[in-house]
Each structure stands twice: as C-alpha cells, then as structure tokens.
Design an enzyme around this catalytic site. Structure first.
Site, PDB file in Angstrom:
ATOM      1  N   SER A 102       0.808  -1.221   0.000  1.00  0.00           N
ATOM      2  CA  SER A 102       0.000   0.000   0.000  1.00  0.00           C
ATOM      3  C   SER A 102       0.840   1.271   0.000  1.00  0.00           C
ATOM      4  CB  SER A 102      -0.951   0.008   1.202  1.00  0.00           C
ATOM      5  OG  SER A 102      -0.234   0.161   2.408  1.00  0.00           O
ATOM      6  N   LYS A 152       0.331   4.368   6.865  1.00  0.00           N
ATOM      7  CA  LYS A 152      -0.116   5.157   5.713  1.00  0.00           C
ATOM      8  C   LYS A 152       0.470   6.557   5.838  1.00  0.00           C
ATOM      9  CE  LYS A 152      -3.179   1.829   4.741  1.00  0.00           C
ATOM     10  NZ  LYS A 152      -2.992   0.906   3.591  1.00  0.00           N
TER      11      LYS A 152
END
Length: 305
Positions: A102, A152
């Site tokens: 990701s 993230k």
C-alpha cells in the site's frame, strides 16, 4: 478487487528465520514480557542467595561457577528487558515490518522500519507524515484491531476538507502536489509485487472519486463512480450504500471538514491501498508513531518522508 481480498493483503505476513524472530520479539505483548522477567527475577534471586553462602575459593566447584553465570545472565536480561520493553518500546522507538504494497514505492513489502513514538508526545502530526497507527474497527472487519498495525501517509488533519477527483488530491480546494504518489497493478495474488501503470493505464482504471461527508451525524467516506456510490467492492460494509436513494443522497451531500481529533490517511500506492477512503478516519489516540527510516534490507537503508 473486493474488500476481503484487499484486507487480506494488508495483514502482516509470517516471517521466517532471524527476521521472523526479530518481528515476533518486537511485537511481544507486555504481559508476556513482564511474566518472563518475573521468572528471571526468581531465578536470579535463587542464584544470588546460593552465592551468598560463604565458601572458600579452593572449595568452589562447577556449581558455584554455574550460579555466577546464571546470576549475571539473568541480571542482564532483567535490566535489558526493563530498558527495552518498558522504556524504549512504549515511549521512544519500535520496529515494524511492512505487510503490504500500500505504500509502494516509498515502502516495499518486507521492509523493516523504525517508528519514532516520542515525536507526537510533544508535537502534532503534520501533512505528509508516514504514520503507524491502530486502524478503526471498520478497517479490520471482525479482526482484532488491537493486534493490528497499519502504516499510511497523513493526508488530512482536523479542519481540512479532502477530495479526490480524477486521481488528483485536493485539500481545502487546492490541488496537492504528491511526488510520492504511485499507480500500479498487482502482479501476484498476495499483493507483494507491482508494476507501475502508464498514464494510459491509469486512465483505463475506473477508480472512484472521493469526498468525506457528514451522514447520520458522523463522518462518512463517499466514493463516487458514475451513478455508483460505495457499491460493495473494497468498501467497509458499514459504509456501503444499500439503495439507489441512499446512493443519490450521499452523492448530493457537500464535502465536510475533518472534525477535531481525527485524521485522514492514504497509501502512496493509490490503486493498491485500503485506507481512509474506504474505512474512514482514525483518531488521534490511535496514532503510534512516525516512520523515520528503513533499517532492513541493508541495501534499502534510508530515511523515509
């Protein structure tokens, strides 16, 4: 790709060998650490009391030498355990392994990073910080969120209005330059290797636009693709539109500002990240720390931003 498959790709893979041991030790529960140190303390005290008995040097045999070794080893383990697990790991730094693609290209699968857990004790997170955090329950489904760590990039802070249109990020109505942004397609079912998409390939992907709205009194992530809104796929079940009327209502709502105490996170690999676009905002208290550097593999050692 559906929600359950992408969620499976975000989970931590099993490591083997020395790296597996390092990862398991870094994640050892505090209760286990305390129990282990308590056992070492009992052994250490037993050895200490045995060594207290006055024995002439010429009568000291192997048992005395063994007791001395046990005493020194358990001493070292206890002090190291207190320092590392009760001071360093909770308050200063901790290592993590990257579980998914990701954050490609910034972070690759199986990169080992060091997270600074002290930085946010005296300062606030900032736009662009790469953050390790506990995900909201919506992000893990029926899983244990307390046993899961996500990483993230911080895109939106309290007071920000976040929108994505045609794969371009807008913050407070202004286009955001994102040199780290990456578009790819996965080359394997585990989501470990990726191929960068050409501009034509990016345009060919029917990726939804995004906005955060207030719905039923709560922040609600809305992904719009034509007439479709949060229609199954990657979206957490509680954020799926269950009817055409609900979809139309969500589509018509204006974007909202991120409320105090909440943050909006996105992965750099925009077509391969399960993030706030699909499971909503994270709370300030769930932020663990800021990623500072990759320490393994050694040929990838670098600071990350």
């Amino acid at each position: 790709m559906n929600f359950s498959l992408l969620l499976a790709q975000q989970t931590i893979p099993q490591q083997e060998g020395v790296l597996g041991i390092i990862d398991k030790v870094a994640r050892t529960q505090l209760s286990v650490v305390v129990m282990f140190m308590a056992v070492c303390t009992v052994i250490r005290l037993a050895a200490h009391f045995i060594l207290l008995k006055p024995v002439p040097v010429y009568l000291r045999g192997g048992g005395h030498r063994l007791g001395t070794i046990i005493n020194e080893i358990t001493d070292a383990i206890i002090y190291a355990g207190i320092f590392v697990f009760l001071v360093i790991r909770p308050f200063v730094i901790q290592t993590f392994v990257i579980p998914s693609g990701s954050m490609v290209k910034t972070l690759l699968v199986h990169d080992y990073i060091v997270a600074n857990k002290m930085i946010y004790r005296y300062s606030e997170p900032q736009h662009g910080d790469i953050i390790v955090f506990k995900p909201p329950q919506a992000a893990v489904g029926d899983g244990d969120r307390d046993a899961t760590d996500f990483i993230k990039r911080l895109i939106g802070m309290p007071g920000d209005t976040i929108e994505v249109k045609n794969n371009i990020l807008y913050r407070n109505g202004q286009k955001v330059e994102e040199p780290y942004k990456f578009f790819s397609r996965s080359l394997d079912s585990k989501g470990a290797t990726f191929e960068e998409l050409t501009p034509e390939g990016i345009d060919a992907v029917m990726w939804p636009d995004f906005k955060l709205v207030e719905y039923n009194g709560k922040p609600f992530p809305v992904n719009v693709s034509g007439m479709m809104v949060n229609d199954k796929g990657m979206f957490a079940p509680q954020y799926q539109a269950t009817s055409l009327d609900e979809a139309a209502k969500l589509r018509s709502l204006p974007p909202m500002k991120i409320p105090p105490g909440y943050y909006f996170m996105m992965g750099d690999n925009r077509f391969g990240s399960l993030d706030s676009r699909f499971w909503g905002l994270i709370q300030r208290d769930d932020i663990i720390g800021r990623a500072e550097c990759i320490w393994f593999p050694f040929n990838r050692w670098r600071f990350v931003r």
